[in-house]
Design an enzyme around this catalytic site. Structure first.
Site, PDB file in Angstrom:
ATOM      1  N   GLY A   1       0.830  -1.206   0.000  1.00  0.00           N
ATOM      2  CA  GLY A   1       0.000   0.000   0.000  1.00  0.00           C
ATOM      3  C   GLY A   1       0.864   1.255   0.000  1.00  0.00           C
TER       4      GLY A   1
ATOM      5  N   ARG B   1       2.373 -13.954   1.223  1.00  0.00           N
ATOM      6  CA  ARG B   1       2.977 -15.287   1.266  1.00  0.00           C
ATOM      7  C   ARG B   1       4.278 -15.278   2.042  1.00  0.00           C
ATOM      8  NH1 ARG B   1       4.138 -18.255  -4.232  1.00  0.00           N
ATOM      9  NH2 ARG B   1       4.228 -16.210  -5.201  1.00  0.00           N
TER      10      ARG B   1
ATOM     11  N   ASN C   1      -3.776 -11.923  -2.541  1.00  0.00           N
ATOM     12  CA  ASN C   1      -3.711 -13.311  -3.013  1.00  0.00           C
ATOM     13  C   ASN C   1      -4.608 -14.249  -2.215  1.00  0.00           C
ATOM     14  OD1 ASN C   1      -1.997 -13.559  -5.287  1.00  0.00           O
ATOM     15  ND2 ASN C   1      -0.244 -13.007  -3.992  1.00  0.00           N
TER      16      ASN C   1
ATOM     17  N   HIS D   1      -3.223 -15.920 -11.657  1.00  0.00           N
ATOM     18  CA  HIS D   1      -1.952 -15.441 -11.100  1.00  0.00           C
ATOM     19  C   HIS D   1      -1.399 -16.539 -10.198  1.00  0.00           C
ATOM     20  CE1 HIS D   1       1.009 -12.598  -9.723  1.00  0.00           C
ATOM     21  NE2 HIS D   1       0.522 -12.530  -8.503  1.00  0.00           N
TER      22      HIS D   1
HETATM   23  C1  2OP Z   1       3.638 -11.539  -6.623  1.00  0.00           C
HETATM   24  O1  2OP Z   1       3.527 -12.245  -7.621  1.00  0.00           O
HETATM   25  C2  2OP Z   1       2.613 -10.745  -4.506  1.00  0.00           C
HETATM   26  O2  2OP Z   1       1.520 -12.314  -5.934  1.00  0.00           O
HETATM   27  C3  2OP Z   1       2.389 -11.251  -5.851  1.00  0.00           C
HETATM   28  O3  2OP Z   1       4.706 -11.033  -6.281  1.00  0.00           O
END
Ligand code: 2OP
Length: 308
Positions: free
Chosen positions: A14, A82, A120, A175
């Site tokens: 952010g 993550r 995510n 993604h």
């Molecule tokens: C990334 O691909 C945070 O999903 C994100 O880096």
């Protein structure tokens, strides 16, 4: 009159988004987080960069949703990132609850906003935002493809020792590790990369792109990437606020396009003042279609976990 953009989540992502957006001078920015002091501190710090960098938009840090009222765009970044060893899908349960609550509060203040999701598992969190907001698909979409394509472009540019600006690439699909880099449409100033690079090098860069987010998580150890994600998201914001109608890969709710319905997936779209103004369907080869369908199947699996 300046537009208003609220960024929900004042973490690394952010904060980086606000810093990327501020110098463009196209929007006043509200940085919102539940952590007391963090959004206020970052907003104040950033405001103090204004006289040096040369921008004059307002940046407000807050814990109060009322400050977000009548935003044109709400960017959602709040959610757990993550950690090493995790897949994006491991975050689904925790982040579904966060996104649900954020969307409810956001739309109460800004019922006409456009929502851009960057949480995510991305495609699934877009689905949660759409279901909870009840907004049309034009006004709820996610950032992933611009980032994934930027990674692919960077790797190709380094390999060929050319400017990454001259490398055009598309990455479609979810993604996740089975995203679909479209090698056939990847060029250096219009020259297909297959004419510039050996097939096994292309395959290696495709693989590195697919795992590009994880590569950074493993290096940082405390979270995931934020500089490139911020740049990617703000490029989308700019296309909307300035009605630029740029064509970029975004996560959108598919209703039969590319043979898929009822889930979000990354596909090429036109982004303008109304949000997603057009989904651009391109013909896929059998091999690309198989990869796209594999990616759709895994997005569908994880979407089911939300129970929505
Ligand atoms: C990334 O691909 C945070 O999903 C994100 O880096």
């Amino acid at each position: 009159l300046r537009s208003k953009v609220t960024i929900v989540g004042a973490g690394q992502t952010g904060g980086a988004m606000a810093r990327e957006l501020a110098p463009k001078g196209i929007a006043d920015i509200v940085l919102l987080d539940v952590a007391e002091g963090v959004p206020q501190g970052k907003a104040l710090d950033m405001s103090q960069a204004a006289p040096i960098v040369g921008f004059d938009c307002k940046i407000v840090g807050t814990n109060d949703w009322k400050d977000s009222a009548a935003s044109d765009i709400i960017i959602i970044t709040s959610g757990k990132p993550r950690m090493p060893g995790m897949s994006r899908d491991d975050l689904v349960t925790a982040n579904t609850e966060i996104v649900k609550s954020v969307v409810q509060q956001a739309i109460a203040q800004s019922p006409n906003a456009i929502i851009i999701v960057f949480v995510n598992p991305l495609d699934v969190m877009c689905y949660v935002a759409k279901k909870i907001s009840g907004f049309p698909r034009e006004r709820v979409f996610g950032q992933s493809g611009v980032l994934d394509a930027a990674r692919f472009r960077t790797f190709i540019a380094r390999e060929l020792d050319v400017s990454s600006e001259d490398v055009q690439a598309y990455v479609l699909g979810g993604h996740g590790d089975d995203m679909v880099p479209l090698v056939r449409h990847t060029t250096v100033c219009g020259i297909p990369i297959s004419e510039l690079m050996a097939a096994e090098r292309i395959a290696a860069l495709v693989e590195r792109t697919r795992k590009g987010g994880g590569e950074i998580v493993n290096l940082l150890k405390t979270g995931s990437a934020y500089y490139a994600p911020a740049a990617a998201t703000i490029q989308m914001v700019e296309s909307v606020l300035l009605d630029r109608k740029r064509v970029m890969p975004c996560a959108v709710y598919l209703e039969g396009e590319f043979g898929v319905s009822g889930i979000f997936m990354g596909v090429p779209v036109k982004l303008g003042a109304r949000g997603v103004e057009q989904i651009i369907e391109i013909k896929l080869t059998d091999e690309e279609r198989a990869m796209f369908e594999r990616s759709a199947a895994s997005v569908r699996e994880v979407t089911k976990v939300t129970g929505l």
